[in-house]
Scaffold this motif. Structure first.
Motif, short mmCIF file in Angstrom:
data_model
loop_
_atom_site.label_atom_id
_atom_site.label_comp_id
_atom_site.label_asym_id
_atom_site.label_seq_id
_atom_site.Cartn_x
_atom_site.Cartn_y
_atom_site.Cartn_z
N GLU A 151 0.83 -1.21 0.00
CA GLU A 151 0.00 0.00 0.00
C GLU A 151 0.86 1.26 0.00
N ARG A 158 1.34 6.55 -7.20
CA ARG A 158 0.29 7.50 -7.56
C ARG A 158 0.78 8.94 -7.39
N ASN A 173 -8.23 6.08 -6.08
CA ASN A 173 -7.45 5.19 -5.23
C ASN A 173 -8.38 4.35 -4.37
N SER A 174 -8.11 3.05 -4.33
CA SER A 174 -8.90 2.14 -3.52
C SER A 174 -8.32 2.07 -2.11
N LYS A 175 -9.19 2.12 -1.12
CA LYS A 175 -8.75 2.07 0.28
C LYS A 175 -8.63 0.64 0.80
N ARG A 176 -8.94 -0.33 -0.02
CA ARG A 176 -8.86 -1.71 0.42
C ARG A 176 -7.41 -2.17 0.52
N ALA A 183 -0.85 -5.62 -6.39
CA ALA A 183 -1.57 -4.37 -6.66
C ALA A 183 -1.17 -3.88 -8.05
#
Length: 211
Positions: A151, A158, A173-176, A183
Motif C-alpha cells: 500500500e 500515484r 485510489n482504492s482504500k482496500r 496491486a
C-alpha cells in the motif's frame, strides 16, 4: 559509641574531600590514560581500507529502453530509491503477447429435426501487444507484504504519476488492503504491478506457453 566518635574526628581532621575517611583515590602509577588505544599505531598516517562488494552480492541494475516516456523514467528513478522494494526486481519491459486460443466449438443439433446448430463466428481481429505498451514490475521485500509495504509503494507510485507534467489519468485510489500480494495501477499507456515474492513467482515468472 566510642567508634562513631573516632570516625567523626577522622572526617573533621581530613576536611572535605573526595573520600569520606580522608583517603584519596589516585591511580597507582599516577599517569593519565592515553587517548589512543594500544592497538593503533600512531607513528604513521592512518590508512583506510576499502572493501568492494563481491560480484555475487552486487545489486543487479536494469537498463531502461530508449523509447520510454518521461513519466516511466521518473517513476523508475523514484522506485529505485524506495527502501521497501528489492532493487533487482524492478524492471520495465514489453507485455508478453498472449497466444491465440482454440476456436470455439460448434453446438451440435438437438432433437428429432436436428435443430439448434450454431456457429460462433470468427471473432474480431485484435492488434498484437495487449492493452498496454509497457509493464513496470516491482517486488516488495519478502516478509513486508502483510505490513503495509504494498500500500505504501502504491501511494508513492500515484504521487509520482500525478506530479508528472501533464499528470497521467489515474483511477480513484482504492482504500482496500491488498490481501493477495498484488496491486496494479493502470496509467493509460503502461501498467505498474507491485508484487509480493509469492505473487511474482506464481504469475510473472511463468512463460506464455504455460498459460
Amino acid at each position: 559509641m566510642q567508634t562513631l566518635r573516632c570516625i567523626r574526628h577522622a572526617v573533621t581532621v581530613a576536611g572535605p574531600g573526595p573520600s569520606r575517611l580522608g583517603f584519596t583515590s589516585k591511580s597507582i602509577t599516577g599517569a593519565t590514560p592515553p587517548s589512543t588505544p594500544w592497538f593503533i599505531d600512531s607513528d604513521g598516517p592512518v590508512q583506510s581500507i576499502t572493501r568492494h562488494t563481491p560480484p555475487h552480492l552486487a545489486p543487479k541494475t536494469h537498463e531502461l529502453p530508449e523509447n520510454l516516456s518521461a513519466g516511466i523514467r521518473q517513476l523508475f528513478v523514484q522506485l529505485s530509491k524506495s527502501p521497501l522494494l528489492e532493487p533487482s526486481t524492478l524492471s520495465v519491459q514489453r507485455p508478453i503477447a498472449a497466444l491465440p486460443g482454440p476456436p470455439l466449438p460448434r453446438t451440435l443439433p438437438k432433437g428429432r429435426r436436428k435443430r439448434g446448430r450454431t456457429y460462433s463466428g470468427e471473432g474480431l481481429v485484435e492488434e498484437p501487444g495487449g492493452i498496454w505498451d509497457w509493464v513496470v514490475t516491482a517486488q516488495v521485500k519478502e516478509g513486508t507484504e502483510n505490513r503495509g509495504s504494498i500500500e505504501a509503494v502504491v501511494r508513492q507510485v500515484r504521487k509520482t504519476l500525478l506530479s508528472v507534467d501533464p499528470p497521467l489519468p489515474l483511477a480513484p485510489n482504492s482504500k482496500r488492503r491488498m490481501l493477495n500480494g498484488w496491486a496494479m495501477i493502470d496509467a493509460g499507456k503502461f501498467a505498474v504491478h507491485i508484487l509480493s515474492c509469492d505473487a511474482r513467482r506464481k504469475y510473472f515468472e511463468r512463460s506464455a506457453a504455460e498459460w
